[in-house]
Design a protein around this motif. Structure first.
Motif, PDB file in Angstrom:
ATOM      1  N   GLU A   2     -45.430 123.967  81.803  1.00  0.00           N
ATOM      2  CA  GLU A   2     -45.666 123.733  83.084  1.00  0.00           C
ATOM      3  C   GLU A   2     -46.440 122.389  83.462  1.00  0.00           C
ATOM      4  O   GLU A   2     -47.493 122.379  82.000  1.00  0.00           O
ATOM      5  N   ARG A   3     -46.620 122.572  84.079  1.00  0.00           N
ATOM      6  CA  ARG A   3     -47.152 120.783  84.284  1.00  0.00           C
ATOM      7  C   ARG A   3     -48.761 120.895  84.272  1.00  0.00           C
ATOM      8  O   ARG A   3     -49.109 120.041  83.534  1.00  0.00           O
ATOM      9  N   SER A   4     -49.360 121.602  84.354  1.00  0.00           N
ATOM     10  CA  SER A   4     -50.930 121.878  84.756  1.00  0.00           C
ATOM     11  C   SER A   4     -51.319 121.624  83.186  1.00  0.00           C
ATOM     12  O   SER A   4     -52.139 121.386  82.573  1.00  0.00           O
ATOM     13  N   ARG A   5     -49.890 122.616  82.409  1.00  0.00           N
ATOM     14  CA  ARG A   5     -50.614 122.190  80.530  1.00  0.00           C
ATOM     15  C   ARG A   5     -50.227 121.473  80.569  1.00  0.00           C
ATOM     16  O   ARG A   5     -51.467 121.377  79.307  1.00  0.00           O
ATOM     17  N   LEU A   6     -49.848 120.478  80.591  1.00  0.00           N
ATOM     18  CA  LEU A   6     -49.500 119.276  80.409  1.00  0.00           C
ATOM     19  C   LEU A   6     -50.547 118.064  80.511  1.00  0.00           C
ATOM     20  O   LEU A   6     -51.305 117.453  79.652  1.00  0.00           O
ATOM     21  N   VAL A   7     -51.021 118.410  81.949  1.00  0.00           N
ATOM     22  CA  VAL A   7     -52.327 117.985  82.439  1.00  0.00           C
ATOM     23  C   VAL A   7     -53.247 118.296  81.826  1.00  0.00           C
ATOM     24  O   VAL A   7     -54.229 117.617  81.367  1.00  0.00           O
ATOM     25  N   LEU A  89     -63.338 113.262  83.937  1.00  0.00           N
ATOM     26  CA  LEU A  89     -62.803 114.289  83.363  1.00  0.00           C
ATOM     27  C   LEU A  89     -62.897 115.593  83.178  1.00  0.00           C
ATOM     28  O   LEU A  89     -61.924 116.830  83.117  1.00  0.00           O
ATOM     29  N   SER A  90     -63.780 115.929  83.053  1.00  0.00           N
ATOM     30  CA  SER A  90     -64.277 117.537  83.344  1.00  0.00           C
ATOM     31  C   SER A  90     -64.345 118.167  84.713  1.00  0.00           C
ATOM     32  O   SER A  90     -63.942 119.384  85.204  1.00  0.00           O
ATOM     33  N   ILE A  91     -64.338 117.833  85.748  1.00  0.00           N
ATOM     34  CA  ILE A  91     -63.609 118.428  86.857  1.00  0.00           C
ATOM     35  C   ILE A  91     -62.202 118.122  86.732  1.00  0.00           C
ATOM     36  O   ILE A  91     -61.914 119.089  87.598  1.00  0.00           O
ATOM     37  N   GLY A  92     -61.723 117.520  86.153  1.00  0.00           N
ATOM     38  CA  GLY A  92     -59.774 117.392  85.916  1.00  0.00           C
ATOM     39  C   GLY A  92     -59.318 118.901  84.990  1.00  0.00           C
ATOM     40  O   GLY A  92     -58.535 119.322  85.675  1.00  0.00           O
ATOM     41  N   ILE A  93     -60.505 118.641  83.942  1.00  0.00           N
ATOM     42  CA  ILE A  93     -60.188 119.676  83.108  1.00  0.00           C
ATOM     43  C   ILE A  93     -60.059 121.267  84.198  1.00  0.00           C
ATOM     44  O   ILE A  93     -59.603 122.232  84.431  1.00  0.00           O
ATOM     45  N   VAL A  94     -61.059 121.703  85.052  1.00  0.00           N
ATOM     46  CA  VAL A  94     -61.562 122.608  86.073  1.00  0.00           C
ATOM     47  C   VAL A  94     -60.423 122.909  86.562  1.00  0.00           C
ATOM     48  O   VAL A  94     -59.875 124.002  86.953  1.00  0.00           O
ATOM     49  N   LEU A  95     -59.739 121.077  87.247  1.00  0.00           N
ATOM     50  CA  LEU A  95     -58.832 121.734  88.151  1.00  0.00           C
ATOM     51  C   LEU A  95     -57.698 121.981  87.912  1.00  0.00           C
ATOM     52  O   LEU A  95     -56.728 122.661  88.068  1.00  0.00           O
ATOM     53  N   ALA A  96     -57.524 121.220  86.491  1.00  0.00           N
ATOM     54  CA  ALA A  96     -55.957 122.121  85.720  1.00  0.00           C
ATOM     55  C   ALA A  96     -56.193 123.001  85.253  1.00  0.00           C
ATOM     56  O   ALA A  96     -55.440 124.135  84.997  1.00  0.00           O
ATOM     57  N   THR A  97     -57.328 123.846  84.974  1.00  0.00           N
ATOM     58  CA  THR A  97     -57.654 125.307  84.290  1.00  0.00           C
ATOM     59  C   THR A  97     -57.381 126.037  85.524  1.00  0.00           C
ATOM     60  O   THR A  97     -56.932 127.347  85.708  1.00  0.00           O
ATOM     61  N   SER A  98     -57.729 125.621  87.114  1.00  0.00           N
ATOM     62  CA  SER A  98     -57.155 126.286  88.043  1.00  0.00           C
ATOM     63  C   SER A  98     -56.011 126.343  88.909  1.00  0.00           C
ATOM     64  O   SER A  98     -55.932 127.463  89.339  1.00  0.00           O
ATOM     65  N   TRP A  99     -55.344 125.855  88.687  1.00  0.00           N
ATOM     66  CA  TRP A  99     -53.753 125.135  89.614  1.00  0.00           C
ATOM     67  C   TRP A  99     -53.158 126.278  89.319  1.00  0.00           C
ATOM     68  O   TRP A  99     -52.640 126.402  90.573  1.00  0.00           O
ATOM     69  N   PRO A 100     -52.799 126.779  88.251  1.00  0.00           N
ATOM     70  CA  PRO A 100     -52.173 128.124  88.320  1.00  0.00           C
ATOM     71  C   PRO A 100     -52.659 129.038  89.266  1.00  0.00           C
ATOM     72  O   PRO A 100     -51.485 129.927  89.816  1.00  0.00           O
ATOM     73  N   ALA A 101     -53.468 129.561  88.887  1.00  0.00           N
ATOM     74  CA  ALA A 101     -53.368 130.467  89.961  1.00  0.00           C
ATOM     75  C   ALA A 101     -53.605 130.541  91.573  1.00  0.00           C
ATOM     76  O   ALA A 101     -53.547 131.118  92.140  1.00  0.00           O
ATOM     77  N   PHE A 102     -54.654 129.053  91.558  1.00  0.00           N
ATOM     78  CA  PHE A 102     -54.117 127.903  93.526  1.00  0.00           C
ATOM     79  C   PHE A 102     -52.949 128.590  93.480  1.00  0.00           C
ATOM     80  O   PHE A 102     -52.593 128.944  94.997  1.00  0.00           O
ATOM     81  N   ALA A 103     -51.765 127.607  92.369  1.00  0.00           N
ATOM     82  CA  ALA A 103     -50.953 127.753  93.347  1.00  0.00           C
ATOM     83  C   ALA A 103     -50.203 129.378  93.555  1.00  0.00           C
ATOM     84  O   ALA A 103     -49.275 129.529  94.383  1.00  0.00           O
ATOM     85  N   LYS A 104     -50.737 130.224  92.483  1.00  0.00           N
ATOM     86  CA  LYS A 104     -50.525 131.728  93.364  1.00  0.00           C
ATOM     87  C   LYS A 104     -50.581 132.610  93.861  1.00  0.00           C
ATOM     88  O   LYS A 104     -50.151 133.144  94.946  1.00  0.00           O
TER      89      LYS A 104
END
Length: 110
Positions: A2-7, A89-104
Motif C-alpha cells: 500500500e501507498r502509505s508503506r511506500l511513502v 521529514l519527521s512530520i511526514g513520517i508521523v503522518l505516514a504512520t498514522s495515515w492507515p488509521a485515519f483512513a480507516k
C-alpha cells in the motif's frame, strides 16, 4: 504494497541520507551514523518486509527526530537548513504512520 508503506519507507530512507549528509566531516561520523542513520534504515527494512511494529516504532522515533531537529534549528543557525529538512521529514513520517488509521476511521462508509 500500500501507498502509505511506500511513502513511509521513502521518508525513512531520505531521513537516513539527511543524517549522513548532516554529520559529514564530523570527527565522530561513524558514531553519528550508528545513532542517527542506522535506526531509519532498520525501520525502513522492517516496513518493507511488513514487520508489524516497524511503522509504530518509526512514528515513536519520529518524535525524537522532530525534537532533535527543532532544537538544532533553534540553537545552530549553521545547521538550521538540515534541521528544517529533518523537521519536515519527521512530520511526514508521523503522518505516514498514522495515515492507515485515519483512513480507516474517517474513510467513506458504505
Amino acid at each position: 504494497m500500500e501507498r502509505s508503506r511506500l511513502v513511509l519507507a521513502g521518508l525513512l530512507q531520505l531521513l537516513a541520507i539527511l543524517y549522513a549528509l548532516w554529520f559529514w566531516g564530523d570527527r565522530q561520523y561513524t558514531l553519528a551514523l550508528l545513532v542517527f542513520s542506522l535506526p531509519p534504515i532498520v525501520l525502513m527494512i522492517g516496513v518493507m518486509t511488513r514487520r508489524r511494529t516497524a511503522a509504530f516504532w518509526a512514528g515513536v522515533l519520529a518524535l525524537f527526530w522532530f525534537s532533535h531537529a527543532v532544537m538544532v534549528a533553534w540553537a545552530d543557525p549553521v545547521k538550521a537548513k538540515f534541521a528544517w529538512v529533518g523537521i519536515v521529514l519527521s512530520i511526514g513520517i508521523v503522518l505516514a504512520t498514522s495515515w492507515p488509521a485515519f483512513a480507516k476511521r474517517f474513510g467513506r462508509k458504505g
